[in-house]
Design an enzyme around this catalytic site. Sequence first.
Site, mmCIF file in Angstrom:
data_model
loop_
_atom_site.group_PDB
_atom_site.id
_atom_site.type_symbol
_atom_site.label_atom_id
_atom_site.label_comp_id
_atom_site.label_asym_id
_atom_site.label_seq_id
_atom_site.Cartn_x
_atom_site.Cartn_y
_atom_site.Cartn_z
ATOM 1 N N THR A 1 0.841 -1.189 0.000
ATOM 2 C CA THR A 1 0.000 0.000 0.000
ATOM 3 C C THR A 1 0.877 1.241 0.000
ATOM 4 O O THR A 1 2.069 1.184 0.295
ATOM 5 C CB THR A 1 -0.898 0.075 1.244
ATOM 6 O OG1 THR A 1 -0.101 0.404 2.393
ATOM 7 C CG2 THR A 1 -1.633 -1.223 1.480
ATOM 8 N N ASP A 2 0.282 2.381 -0.296
ATOM 9 C CA ASP A 2 0.934 3.641 -0.003
ATOM 10 C C ASP A 2 0.722 3.929 1.483
ATOM 11 O O ASP A 2 0.017 3.209 2.193
ATOM 12 C CB ASP A 2 0.365 4.754 -0.881
ATOM 13 C CG ASP A 2 1.375 5.876 -1.122
ATOM 14 O OD1 ASP A 2 2.287 6.049 -0.289
ATOM 15 O OD2 ASP A 2 1.248 6.583 -2.131
ATOM 16 N N TYR A 3 1.327 4.997 1.958
ATOM 17 C CA TYR A 3 1.365 5.351 3.379
ATOM 18 C C TYR A 3 -0.057 5.420 3.963
ATOM 19 O O TYR A 3 -0.845 6.267 3.574
ATOM 20 C CB TYR A 3 2.055 6.706 3.515
ATOM 21 C CG TYR A 3 2.601 7.048 4.867
ATOM 22 C CD1 TYR A 3 3.964 6.970 5.124
ATOM 23 C CD2 TYR A 3 1.768 7.478 5.889
ATOM 24 C CE1 TYR A 3 4.488 7.313 6.359
ATOM 25 C CE2 TYR A 3 2.271 7.818 7.127
ATOM 26 C CZ TYR A 3 3.632 7.735 7.359
ATOM 27 O OH TYR A 3 4.134 8.080 8.598
ATOM 28 N N GLY B 1 -2.568 3.646 3.387
ATOM 29 C CA GLY B 1 -3.594 3.494 2.362
ATOM 30 C C GLY B 1 -4.780 2.665 2.816
ATOM 31 O O GLY B 1 -5.920 2.927 2.410
#
Length: 758
Positions: free
Chosen positions: A282-284, A286
Amino acid sequence: MRKLLLIALTAISTQAIAQVTNDGKMKIFVDALMKKMTLDEKIGQLNLPGAGDITTGQASNSNIAGQIREGKVGGLFNIKSVEKIRDVQRVAVEQSRLKIPLIFGMDVIHGYQTVFPIPLGLSCTWDMQAIERSARIAAIEASADGINWTFSPMVDISRDPRWGRVSEGNGEDPFLASAIAKAMVQGYQGKDLGAANTIMSCVKHYALYGAAEAGRDYNTTDMSRMRMYNDYFPPYKAAVDAGVGSVMASFNEVDGIPATANKWLMTDVLRKQWGFKGFVVTDYTGINEMVDHGLGNLQTVSSLALKAGIDMDMVGEGFLTTLKKSLQEGKVTLAQIDAACRRILEAKYKLGLFADPYRYCNEQRSKTEIFTTAPRNEARKIAAESFVLLKNQANTLPIRKSGTIALIGPLADAKENMPGTWSVAADFSKAIPVLQGLKEVAGDKAKILYAKGSNLVADSTYEKNATMFGKTLHRDQRSNEEMLREALAVANQSDVIVAALGESSEMSGESSSRTELGIPDVQQQLLKELLKTGKPVVLVLFTGRPLTLEWEEKNVPAILNVWFGGSEAGYAVADVLFGDVNPSGKLTATFPRNVGQVPIYYAHKNTGRPLAEGKWFEKFRSNYLDVPNDPLYPFGFGLSYSQFTYSDIKLSAASFRPGQSITASVTLTNNSKVAGKEVVQLYIRDLVGSVTRPVKELKGFEKVELKAGESRTVSFTINAETLKFYNYDLKYVAEPGDFNVFIGGNSRDVKEASFKLQ
């Protein structure tokens, strides 16, 4: 003939067998390891926290050390240096039960300590070898400092310069961005991911992140699937085809479902259609952010993410804290947890971490392979190649290394800003500002006078928000009038004025969207006053996005767009200003006349009421009352100190059938006394289709270097594959019919011919 065939088949078989053998060994190893793992340890591999405040020698006492000992951490990011990483890795492989090594990631976006131009600038080189070299150097330096995983390349197509992260991508075109995606992945990962000087690449942000509504970061994205496949998916797929080891999910939704929970995106397209074998992170936070999207509580969204095909949870700890409960309640399966865990372990195996957890912790490499002379020289060369000459009236450039040169502007002596956004490993104190570059390159041949002239913007709060992460411009507390008087006094002593103006490096990048895209207020005032002196003025423009420069185009004699050139930016700017390097950059994003034209891009569709070519306004046609439809600077545009001319296009045949090809050729001539480089660009238009097609699409390019007076024939092969697109049924087809082919130095100024696919 049969003997040659047998030899060829044997060679292919040997290669295939070697791969099967390696994959087989990896499977046996991972199978055995997973049989020993508890459920908590499997879930722990899916957890990617930030490193926090770990310091050398304190890893065992850090806040995260306890989780590492318990097998609840799969990797860390934003920690660097061999000493720190060795300390943390030691906790994992010497103090945890199963001694599973950690993977260490970092945002190595456009260089490590040797910083190259921002990605948008890099793309303007149109030089795939240079781009690959930049990634190779970044991998060597990062791996020498303990890093083995980078969150790069970012390949989001964006056609809206309000979106700040356009600076991190490769512009608006999927064909060019796909070539860059491949080059970057190859540069980072090399031919052997197990080598200690390569790092695993992570392509991002999958998918469609660059199409956020209103150009506002993290915002909603919505488009047809046909547009996804034709315009936005190709660079991600190119990275997958190049063997990228990991993929990062985007923040935005896709078809009404956030990408992080979108099974169609993560499993059906990425894994089943494209054959991706690596892991998805995931992104930060997410996963956590899907709560605000409206998909449920943390347990619910975490289970949705896992089922969609997400393998690793960055920072949010949704997997760590809820998956066990979700398994007990039947909301996820053990097979889903095992699949994600396996992918993480396989990545570590491919990186050689099980064979040697400290393979990236070589103190000697960290002392001898980071920020050294050869890579810095390469960064200087590539930076100069990325600059785009937008205007050069009456050959104002290059300037002479003689007389007195006034260097004026808030970006003139701003070393912290030269590396640009997302330069997290850079030592800003070692970056080269324009003032230093001009002085050193000119030597004692010219006198350089300097004045700041203005602050970045009038509003101090705005400037503070636009100069974060150590990118201060050291705001001057004098009044605007006092700074302007000083600048004019310096200008009046000079023979030529170089105005270093534009954005600060953090005016673009993540969470740096803008609704006004002009040069900021006080800088505009400064520029107008400098022009009133009557001295020749060169605008050295710093920006991370296309800006609206209609007034500047009309009034400033010369404009050199230098983006943010990296750690050697000042030297590179001086090289081009003095003519030691002939500019050859070409825009990869269209520059609008004003924000009202946004989104604007060259590969647009026609309307049922198109405006006639060369016209500004016609009632009941698709146009504006106040400005032309045309952009200020088109995609592919960029001037040179050389003058290039193109012959008419010569086609080898007027038609061809599938399985055949034709060649389109032009003769390029350098009609000047200066050697230079030109990016020859091939565009094609499908005149009649089962669905509407763009007015032009980039289908080929070649960067050509010609001596003064030299001519060369440049040829492109066109076949059915060149003409393929995704139709309404998402089938990849080349439809028979008539086509136009265009070749030129940008998307607007082209020669034209026609052919037929039978």
